[in-house]
Every structure is written in structure tokens, then in C-alpha cells.
Design a protein around this motif. Structure first.
Motif, PDB file in Angstrom:
ATOM      1  N   TYR A 165       0.899  -1.399   0.164  1.00  0.00           N
ATOM      2  CA  TYR A 165       0.136  -0.091  -0.063  1.00  0.00           C
ATOM      3  C   TYR A 165       1.006   1.287  -0.058  1.00  0.00           C
ATOM      4  CZ  TYR A 165      -3.346  -3.491   1.456  1.00  0.00           C
ATOM      5  OH  TYR A 165      -3.937  -4.637   1.495  1.00  0.00           O
ATOM      6  N   GLY A 166       0.428   2.266  -0.466  1.00  0.00           N
ATOM      7  CA  GLY A 166       1.108   3.637  -0.572  1.00  0.00           C
ATOM      8  C   GLY A 166       0.315   4.695  -0.835  1.00  0.00           C
ATOM      9  N   CYS A 167       0.762   5.747  -0.891  1.00  0.00           N
ATOM     10  CA  CYS A 167       0.085   7.118  -0.988  1.00  0.00           C
ATOM     11  C   CYS A 167       0.286   7.740  -2.507  1.00  0.00           C
ATOM     12  CB  CYS A 167       0.097   8.221   0.130  1.00  0.00           C
ATOM     13  SG  CYS A 167      -0.434   7.664   1.765  1.00  0.00           S
ATOM     14  N   VAL A 168      -0.820   8.208  -2.921  1.00  0.00           N
ATOM     15  CA  VAL A 168      -0.783   9.046  -4.103  1.00  0.00           C
ATOM     16  C   VAL A 168      -1.874   9.755  -4.529  1.00  0.00           C
ATOM     17  CG1 VAL A 168      -1.514   7.549  -5.914  1.00  0.00           C
ATOM     18  CG2 VAL A 168       0.249   8.996  -6.618  1.00  0.00           C
ATOM     19  N   ASP A 169      -1.636  11.152  -4.919  1.00  0.00           N
ATOM     20  CA  ASP A 169      -2.725  12.194  -5.271  1.00  0.00           C
ATOM     21  C   ASP A 169      -2.468  12.519  -6.722  1.00  0.00           C
ATOM     22  OD1 ASP A 169      -4.538  14.316  -5.547  1.00  0.00           O
ATOM     23  OD2 ASP A 169      -3.891  15.347  -3.798  1.00  0.00           O
ATOM     24  N   VAL A 170      -3.512  12.079  -7.577  1.00  0.00           N
ATOM     25  CA  VAL A 170      -3.055  12.373  -8.946  1.00  0.00           C
ATOM     26  C   VAL A 170      -3.359  13.819  -9.475  1.00  0.00           C
ATOM     27  CG1 VAL A 170      -4.000   9.865  -9.630  1.00  0.00           C
ATOM     28  CG2 VAL A 170      -5.557  11.812  -9.614  1.00  0.00           C
ATOM     29  N   THR A 171      -3.895  14.535  -8.251  1.00  0.00           N
ATOM     30  CA  THR A 171      -3.739  16.097  -8.692  1.00  0.00           C
ATOM     31  C   THR A 171      -2.520  16.796  -8.197  1.00  0.00           C
ATOM     32  OG1 THR A 171      -4.822  16.482  -6.794  1.00  0.00           O
ATOM     33  CG2 THR A 171      -6.240  16.123  -8.370  1.00  0.00           C
ATOM     34  N   ASN A 172      -1.509  16.193  -7.849  1.00  0.00           N
ATOM     35  CA  ASN A 172      -0.202  16.569  -6.994  1.00  0.00           C
ATOM     36  C   ASN A 172       0.930  15.976  -7.873  1.00  0.00           C
ATOM     37  OD1 ASN A 172       1.999  16.942  -5.521  1.00  0.00           O
ATOM     38  ND2 ASN A 172       0.679  17.726  -4.068  1.00  0.00           N
ATOM     39  N   GLU A 173       1.593  16.610  -8.849  1.00  0.00           N
ATOM     40  CA  GLU A 173       2.732  16.043  -9.671  1.00  0.00           C
ATOM     41  C   GLU A 173       3.856  15.487  -8.598  1.00  0.00           C
ATOM     42  OE1 GLU A 173       5.417  16.150 -13.442  1.00  0.00           O
ATOM     43  OE2 GLU A 173       4.450  17.872 -12.610  1.00  0.00           O
ATOM     44  N   ALA A 174       3.977  15.990  -7.605  1.00  0.00           N
ATOM     45  CA  ALA A 174       4.901  15.806  -6.777  1.00  0.00           C
ATOM     46  C   ALA A 174       4.725  14.634  -6.036  1.00  0.00           C
ATOM     47  CB  ALA A 174       5.344  16.884  -5.488  1.00  0.00           C
ATOM     48  N   SER A 175       3.414  14.509  -5.749  1.00  0.00           N
ATOM     49  CA  SER A 175       3.025  13.056  -5.209  1.00  0.00           C
ATOM     50  C   SER A 175       3.043  11.829  -5.973  1.00  0.00           C
ATOM     51  CB  SER A 175       1.779  13.270  -4.644  1.00  0.00           C
ATOM     52  OG  SER A 175       1.112  11.823  -4.231  1.00  0.00           O
ATOM     53  N   ILE A 176       2.822  11.956  -7.257  1.00  0.00           N
ATOM     54  CA  ILE A 176       2.843  11.067  -8.200  1.00  0.00           C
ATOM     55  C   ILE A 176       4.442  10.515  -8.523  1.00  0.00           C
ATOM     56  CG2 ILE A 176       2.440  10.420 -10.697  1.00  0.00           C
ATOM     57  CD1 ILE A 176       0.205  12.433 -10.600  1.00  0.00           C
ATOM     58  N   ALA A 177       5.321  11.509  -8.606  1.00  0.00           N
ATOM     59  CA  ALA A 177       6.735  11.395  -8.680  1.00  0.00           C
ATOM     60  C   ALA A 177       7.266  10.743  -7.674  1.00  0.00           C
ATOM     61  CB  ALA A 177       7.289  12.725  -8.860  1.00  0.00           C
ATOM     62  N   ALA A 178       6.938  11.047  -6.402  1.00  0.00           N
ATOM     63  CA  ALA A 178       7.366  10.381  -5.060  1.00  0.00           C
ATOM     64  C   ALA A 178       6.839   8.711  -5.169  1.00  0.00           C
ATOM     65  CB  ALA A 178       7.088  11.018  -4.036  1.00  0.00           C
ATOM     66  N   ALA A 179       5.589   8.518  -5.530  1.00  0.00           N
ATOM     67  CA  ALA A 179       5.206   7.367  -5.671  1.00  0.00           C
ATOM     68  C   ALA A 179       5.826   6.470  -6.697  1.00  0.00           C
ATOM     69  CB  ALA A 179       3.658   7.265  -5.822  1.00  0.00           C
ATOM     70  N   ALA A 180       6.319   7.053  -7.768  1.00  0.00           N
ATOM     71  CA  ALA A 180       6.878   6.339  -8.542  1.00  0.00           C
ATOM     72  C   ALA A 180       8.443   5.929  -8.473  1.00  0.00           C
ATOM     73  CB  ALA A 180       6.938   7.282 -10.307  1.00  0.00           C
TER      74      ALA A 180
END
Length: 241
Positions: A50-65
């Protein structure tokens, strides 16, 4: 084995996709990413991460990747996020009700979000060998198939998503010749997204999340690189642009 990633894993269909992929045993890990980031009910715990991501926040997407990349190759990415309605936001019945702020919100989730996921997750797919990047679209995003009108923001956001997927497929062929990029129309699924607009339980054409997940994964299993860039319904039929 490569890993699978489901973005939007806290939604009804996202949870079902995670569960089906985990039970399938074909992936080293199944990353269940969502804004909640917590355990998802009765989903099989292994090999889910499990992990966090917010598709409206690019920094969140980059960190998840970056987190996913540390765990090895990725063979499947499914973006299962979507917004049709929420408090203060409903599909438009006429152009006079169009609200620019609401439209921007719908596009942020349905169009820009999946595009940013592609930006950061496509590089995680192998350069050779079959891999899949898929996003939930909708039949109402088809321009040729529009017979009823209305729902301006949602229709336009899905039409724009389909164009992004088509364009991504062309670019991906240059670096990932065996990759498949596809949009998926799940039909009407008994989830919160469809609740105000769906038929009664048991009506023909209404799927449980589990049935819809099984349909969509079967569709993806049947696609080949020449299909890349298309949008496909739950029954495998190609949806017109």
C-alpha cells in the motif's frame, strides 16, 4: 516477475482490481496506491503493498513512482481514478449550467492526473517485452458515439484522456515497442461514481466491481501491441474515437 500498480486503489473498482491481481499470482508485487494509502478492506494482503498518491499533485505522483521503482520492474500500470460528481459538482444537463471551476476539477482528475501518472510511470516499464499502461475511460468520451448530449465536463475530460492515451502510444512505440497503452470502459459498475445514475441492483448491464475487474483484466490480457492507443469496452469491443 514484474510488479503491477493500481492508481486509485481505494475506489470500488480499484479495490477489486487489486484483489484480482493479487489472487492471480502473476506479479511479484501489487502496488495499491491511493490518497488514503491504507489497507483496503478485505483485499488479499500478499503480495499487496500500500502507498499514497494524489493524482492532482505531480510531486506526489513522482514520489510514488520513485518508491515503486526501488522494488524492481513494472509490467502493468492501471489508473483507476475518476470523477463524475461530488458535493457541489454534478454532470451538466445543459450548457447554461457549465461551471469553469467544476470543469477544471473534473479535468484535473480525469485527464491531467492520468497524463502525469504516465509521465512518471511509463519510464518504469521494460524497454522490451510485453507491458501495459491502462487508464479507465468511458464510452461517453467517444465523440462519434455521443447521442444524448449533456455531461460536458465529464465527456470532454474522457475524450481528452483518450487523445492523451493515443498520443502516448505513439511515443511509447519509439522506446517501448512491445508496450500496450489502452483506455478501458468498465460499463456501469456498482460503485460510488455511478450511484446517482445507475439502474437498480440486478438490472441488466450493471456489474459488481469484482465482475468488472475480471472483465477488464481479461480485455488487457487479450490486447497486443497493434491494439495500443485504442479504447476498449468491458467486452473487448473497440470504442470509436
Amino acid at each position: 516477475m514484474a510488479s503491477a500498480v493500481v492508481i486509485g486503489a481505494s475506489g470500488g473498482l480499484g479495490r477489486a482490481l487489486v484483489g484480482a491481481l493479487a489472487l492471480g499470482g502473476e506479479h511479484a508485487s501489487v502496488f495499491a496506491l491511493s490518497r488514503a494509502g491504507a489497507a483496503l478492506g478485505d483485499v488479499v494482503p500478499e503480495p499487496v503493498r500500500y502507498g499514497c498518491v494524489d493524482v492532482t499533485n505531480e510531486a506526489s505522483i513522482a514520489a510514488a513512482a520513485e518508491r515503486v521503482a526501488r522494488c524492481g520492474p513494472v509490467g502493468l500500470v492501471i489508473v483507476a481514478t475518476g470523477l463524475l460528481h461530488q458535493s457541489g459538482l454534478v454532470p451538466e444537463k445543459a450548457i447554461r449550467t457549465l461551471d469553469p471551476a467544476a470543469m477544471a476539477t473534473v479535468f484535473a482528475v480525469n485527464t491531467i492526473g492520468p497524463a502525469l501518472v504516465a509521465k512518471h510511470f511509463l519510464p518504469l516499464l521494460p524497454r522490451s517485452g510485453r507491458s501495459v499502461f491502462a487508464a479507465l475511460s468511458a464510452r461517453v468520451g467517444s465523440i462519434d458515439d455521443n447521442r444524448l448530449g449533456g455531461w460536458y465536463a465529464y465527456r470532454a475530460s474522457k475524450a481528452a484522456l483518450n487523445q492523451i492515451l493515443r498520443t502516448l502510444s505513439i511515443e511509447a512505440k519509439r522506446t517501448h515497442p512491445d508496450a500496450i497503452v489502452a483506455g478501458l470502459h468498465p460499463g456501469t459498475v456498482a460503485t460510488g461514481l455511478s450511484r446517482p445514475f445507475r439502474p437498480d441492483a440486478g438490472a441488466p448491464g450493471l456489474f459488481t466491481p469484482e465482475a468488472s475487474a475480471a472483465h477488464l483484466l481479461a480485455v488487457l490480457d487479450g490486447l497486443n501491441p497493434p491494439d495500443s492507443g485504442g479504447v476498449f469496452a468491458w467486452d473487448g469491443q473497440r470504442i470509436p474515437a
